[in-house]
Design a protein around this motif. Structure first.
Motif, PDB file in Angstrom:
ATOM      1  N   ASP A  50       3.910  -2.078  13.772  1.00 42.57           N
ATOM      2  CA  ASP A  50       4.007  -2.368  15.188  1.00 42.57           C
ATOM      3  C   ASP A  50       2.600  -2.362  15.779  1.00 42.57           C
ATOM      4  O   ASP A  50       1.785  -1.482  15.464  1.00 42.57           O
ATOM      5  CB  ASP A  50       4.863  -1.324  15.912  1.00 42.57           C
ATOM      6  CG  ASP A  50       6.315  -1.354  15.462  1.00 42.57           C
ATOM      7  OD1 ASP A  50       6.717  -2.341  14.817  1.00 42.57           O
ATOM      8  OD2 ASP A  50       7.042  -0.391  15.757  1.00 42.57           O
ATOM      9  N   TYR A  51       2.317  -3.336  16.648  1.00 38.95           N
ATOM     10  CA  TYR A  51       1.011  -3.442  17.288  1.00 38.95           C
ATOM     11  C   TYR A  51       1.187  -3.874  18.747  1.00 38.95           C
ATOM     12  O   TYR A  51       2.111  -4.628  19.067  1.00 38.95           O
ATOM     13  CB  TYR A  51       0.137  -4.510  16.604  1.00 38.95           C
ATOM     14  CG  TYR A  51      -0.165  -4.282  15.154  1.00 38.95           C
ATOM     15  CD1 TYR A  51      -1.272  -3.544  14.757  1.00 38.95           C
ATOM     16  CD2 TYR A  51       0.655  -4.825  14.156  1.00 38.95           C
ATOM     17  CE1 TYR A  51      -1.570  -3.348  13.416  1.00 38.95           C
ATOM     18  CE2 TYR A  51       0.375  -4.633  12.819  1.00 38.95           C
ATOM     19  CZ  TYR A  51      -0.739  -3.898  12.451  1.00 38.95           C
ATOM     20  OH  TYR A  51      -1.021  -3.700  11.118  1.00 38.95           O
ATOM     21  N   TYR A  52       0.280  -3.398  19.595  1.00 38.30           N
ATOM     22  CA  TYR A  52       0.114  -4.057  20.879  1.00 38.30           C
ATOM     23  C   TYR A  52      -0.576  -5.388  20.615  1.00 38.30           C
ATOM     24  O   TYR A  52      -1.538  -5.456  19.846  1.00 38.30           O
ATOM     25  CB  TYR A  52      -0.759  -3.226  21.819  1.00 38.30           C
ATOM     26  CG  TYR A  52      -0.131  -1.964  22.344  1.00 38.30           C
ATOM     27  CD1 TYR A  52       0.649  -1.981  23.500  1.00 38.30           C
ATOM     28  CD2 TYR A  52      -0.331  -0.750  21.698  1.00 38.30           C
ATOM     29  CE1 TYR A  52       1.222  -0.813  23.995  1.00 38.30           C
ATOM     30  CE2 TYR A  52       0.223   0.428  22.184  1.00 38.30           C
ATOM     31  CZ  TYR A  52       1.002   0.384  23.334  1.00 38.30           C
ATOM     32  OH  TYR A  52       1.550   1.537  23.827  1.00 38.30           O
ATOM     33  N   VAL A  53      -0.092  -6.441  21.245  1.00 40.16           N
ATOM     34  CA  VAL A  53      -0.712  -7.753  21.084  1.00 40.16           C
ATOM     35  C   VAL A  53      -1.427  -8.096  22.388  1.00 40.16           C
ATOM     36  O   VAL A  53      -0.819  -8.065  23.466  1.00 40.16           O
ATOM     37  CB  VAL A  53       0.333  -8.834  20.751  1.00 40.16           C
ATOM     38  CG1 VAL A  53      -0.346 -10.197  20.598  1.00 40.16           C
ATOM     39  CG2 VAL A  53       1.086  -8.464  19.474  1.00 40.16           C
ATOM     40  N   ILE A 108       0.850  -1.180   0.000  1.00 36.57           N
ATOM     41  CA  ILE A 108       0.000   0.000   0.000  1.00 36.57           C
ATOM     42  C   ILE A 108       0.887   1.231   0.000  1.00 36.57           C
ATOM     43  O   ILE A 108       1.765   1.374   0.857  1.00 36.57           O
ATOM     44  CB  ILE A 108      -0.927   0.025   1.227  1.00 36.57           C
ATOM     45  CG1 ILE A 108      -1.889  -1.164   1.205  1.00 36.57           C
ATOM     46  CG2 ILE A 108      -1.711   1.335   1.291  1.00 36.57           C
ATOM     47  CD1 ILE A 108      -2.770  -1.239   2.428  1.00 36.57           C
ATOM     48  N   VAL A 109       0.702   2.118  -0.967  1.00 37.99           N
ATOM     49  CA  VAL A 109       1.492   3.346  -1.056  1.00 37.99           C
ATOM     50  C   VAL A 109       0.604   4.511  -0.652  1.00 37.99           C
ATOM     51  O   VAL A 109      -0.494   4.681  -1.190  1.00 37.99           O
ATOM     52  CB  VAL A 109       2.049   3.561  -2.471  1.00 37.99           C
ATOM     53  CG1 VAL A 109       2.892   4.839  -2.509  1.00 37.99           C
ATOM     54  CG2 VAL A 109       2.874   2.358  -2.904  1.00 37.99           C
ATOM     55  N   GLU A 117       5.331   3.464   2.285  1.00 41.73           N
ATOM     56  CA  GLU A 117       4.795   2.242   1.721  1.00 41.73           C
ATOM     57  C   GLU A 117       4.495   1.273   2.864  1.00 41.73           C
ATOM     58  O   GLU A 117       5.256   1.187   3.831  1.00 41.73           O
ATOM     59  CB  GLU A 117       5.780   1.596   0.750  1.00 41.73           C
ATOM     60  CG  GLU A 117       6.029   2.408  -0.508  1.00 41.73           C
ATOM     61  CD  GLU A 117       6.927   1.684  -1.491  1.00 41.73           C
ATOM     62  OE1 GLU A 117       7.328   0.540  -1.186  1.00 41.73           O
ATOM     63  OE2 GLU A 117       7.231   2.252  -2.553  1.00 41.73           O
ATOM     64  N   GLN A 118       3.394   0.563   2.773  1.00 40.74           N
ATOM     65  CA  GLN A 118       3.031  -0.403   3.783  1.00 40.74           C
ATOM     66  C   GLN A 118       2.882  -1.769   3.146  1.00 40.74           C
ATOM     67  O   GLN A 118       2.117  -1.944   2.192  1.00 40.74           O
ATOM     68  CB  GLN A 118       1.729   0.005   4.489  1.00 40.74           C
ATOM     69  CG  GLN A 118       1.863   1.296   5.293  1.00 40.74           C
ATOM     70  CD  GLN A 118       0.572   1.695   5.962  1.00 40.74           C
ATOM     71  OE1 GLN A 118      -0.485   1.700   5.341  1.00 40.74           O
ATOM     72  NE2 GLN A 118       0.645   2.052   7.228  1.00 40.74           N
ATOM     73  N   GLU A 119       3.624  -2.729   3.662  1.00 40.95           N
ATOM     74  CA  GLU A 119       3.578  -4.088   3.138  1.00 40.95           C
ATOM     75  C   GLU A 119       2.376  -4.843   3.693  1.00 40.95           C
ATOM     76  O   GLU A 119       2.047  -4.733   4.871  1.00 40.95           O
ATOM     77  CB  GLU A 119       4.857  -4.839   3.525  1.00 40.95           C
ATOM     78  CG  GLU A 119       6.118  -4.339   2.852  1.00 40.95           C
ATOM     79  CD  GLU A 119       6.188  -4.725   1.383  1.00 40.95           C
ATOM     80  OE1 GLU A 119       5.466  -5.676   0.974  1.00 40.95           O
ATOM     81  OE2 GLU A 119       6.957  -4.088   0.643  1.00 40.95           O
ATOM     82  N   ILE A 120       1.719  -5.585   2.825  1.00 37.12           N
ATOM     83  CA  ILE A 120       0.653  -6.486   3.236  1.00 37.12           C
ATOM     84  C   ILE A 120       1.269  -7.872   3.414  1.00 37.12           C
ATOM     85  O   ILE A 120       1.899  -8.401   2.495  1.00 37.12           O
ATOM     86  CB  ILE A 120      -0.481  -6.537   2.205  1.00 37.12           C
ATOM     87  CG1 ILE A 120      -1.056  -5.133   1.989  1.00 37.12           C
ATOM     88  CG2 ILE A 120      -1.576  -7.492   2.662  1.00 37.12           C
ATOM     89  CD1 ILE A 120      -1.637  -4.511   3.222  1.00 37.12           C
ATOM     90  N   ILE A 121       1.099  -8.446   4.593  1.00 36.92           N
ATOM     91  CA  ILE A 121       1.775  -9.705   4.906  1.00 36.92           C
ATOM     92  C   ILE A 121       0.804 -10.718   5.517  1.00 36.92           C
ATOM     93  O   ILE A 121      -0.301 -10.371   5.934  1.00 36.92           O
ATOM     94  CB  ILE A 121       2.941  -9.484   5.902  1.00 36.92           C
ATOM     95  CG1 ILE A 121       2.388  -8.913   7.231  1.00 36.92           C
ATOM     96  CG2 ILE A 121       4.009  -8.576   5.303  1.00 36.92           C
ATOM     97  CD1 ILE A 121       3.397  -8.930   8.364  1.00 36.92           C
TER      98      ILE A 121
END
Length: 206
Positions: free
Chosen positions: A132-135, A2-3, A18-22
């Motif tokens: 980064d996320y809180y899990v 995603i750009v 840019e954000q990678e989709i994983i």
């Protein structure tokens, strides 16, 4: 990928990021205080056919984001793979942990492993933004826990919530059971669940 571009002066200009989709495979471990004893958890619910084949959280009013409707093919999944119960795994916004970005239900094995609906493999969050996320981990009759800081979520993640060295959000957020961290069981009385243990309040409580 995603750009994201900045919109300025009536036109799209500078590319911001840019954000990678994983697909992120998550090796997670957690113990519940209620069924825990000497390094393992009971499978009483499974042996008595009391675990529903469909995840219970949406029906209980928990907010479901991105993923919904997990179910197992047959109740034998629970007994064959020594499943303790359903669990809910959440990825929360790195800037505001009250915001759930993704969550999904999974199976909790009696050894603490959080598994996919086959009862065998680690869970995978598919098609998410690498960030980064809180899990956080939640259960329908235990207090939730959450990482103290946002975690880098890439294609593989490993977090052991049963390890006292894993930093958790808040003070005394979980129960240290002789060196093994357990989610605290919810208290219940004749008037119902106390406000402190409401499924909506664990962020504030932790």
């Amino acid at each position: 990928v995603i750009v994201i571009y900045e919109f300025f002066g009536g036109s799209w200009g500078v590319k911001l990021k840019e954000q990678e989709i994983i697909d992120s495979e998550m090796d997670l471990k957690v113990f519940l205080r209620g069924p825990y004893s000497a390094g393992t958890m009971t499978t009483t619910l499974a042996t008595n056919t009391l675990i529903p084949v469909d995840e219970p959280y949406e029906g209980l009013g928990y907010e479901r984001v991105f993923y919904k409707g997990e179910s197992v093919a047959d109740v034998s999944v629970f007994t064959t793979n020594t499943i303790t119960d359903w669990i809910l795994v959440e990825l929360r916004d790195k800037n505001n942990p009250e915001v759930i970005k993704y969550n999904r239900a999974a199976l909790l094995k009696n050894n603490g492993d959080i598994l996919d609906i086959d009862g065998l493999t680690p869970i995978t969050f598919e098609g998410i933004i690498e960030d980064d996320y809180y899990v956080s981990i939640r259960h329908r009759n235990h207090m939730g826990v959450m990482t103290a800081e946002p975690i880098s979520v890439t294609t593989t993640v490993a977090i052991d919530f049963s390890d006292p060295l894993t930093d958790l959000w808040g003070v005394d957020a979980a129960y240290n059971n002789s060196g093994v961290i357990n989610l605290r069981a919810i208290k219940y009385n004749t008037t119902g669940f106390s406000t402190r243990f409401s499924k909506y309040s664990f962020i504030d409580e932790l």
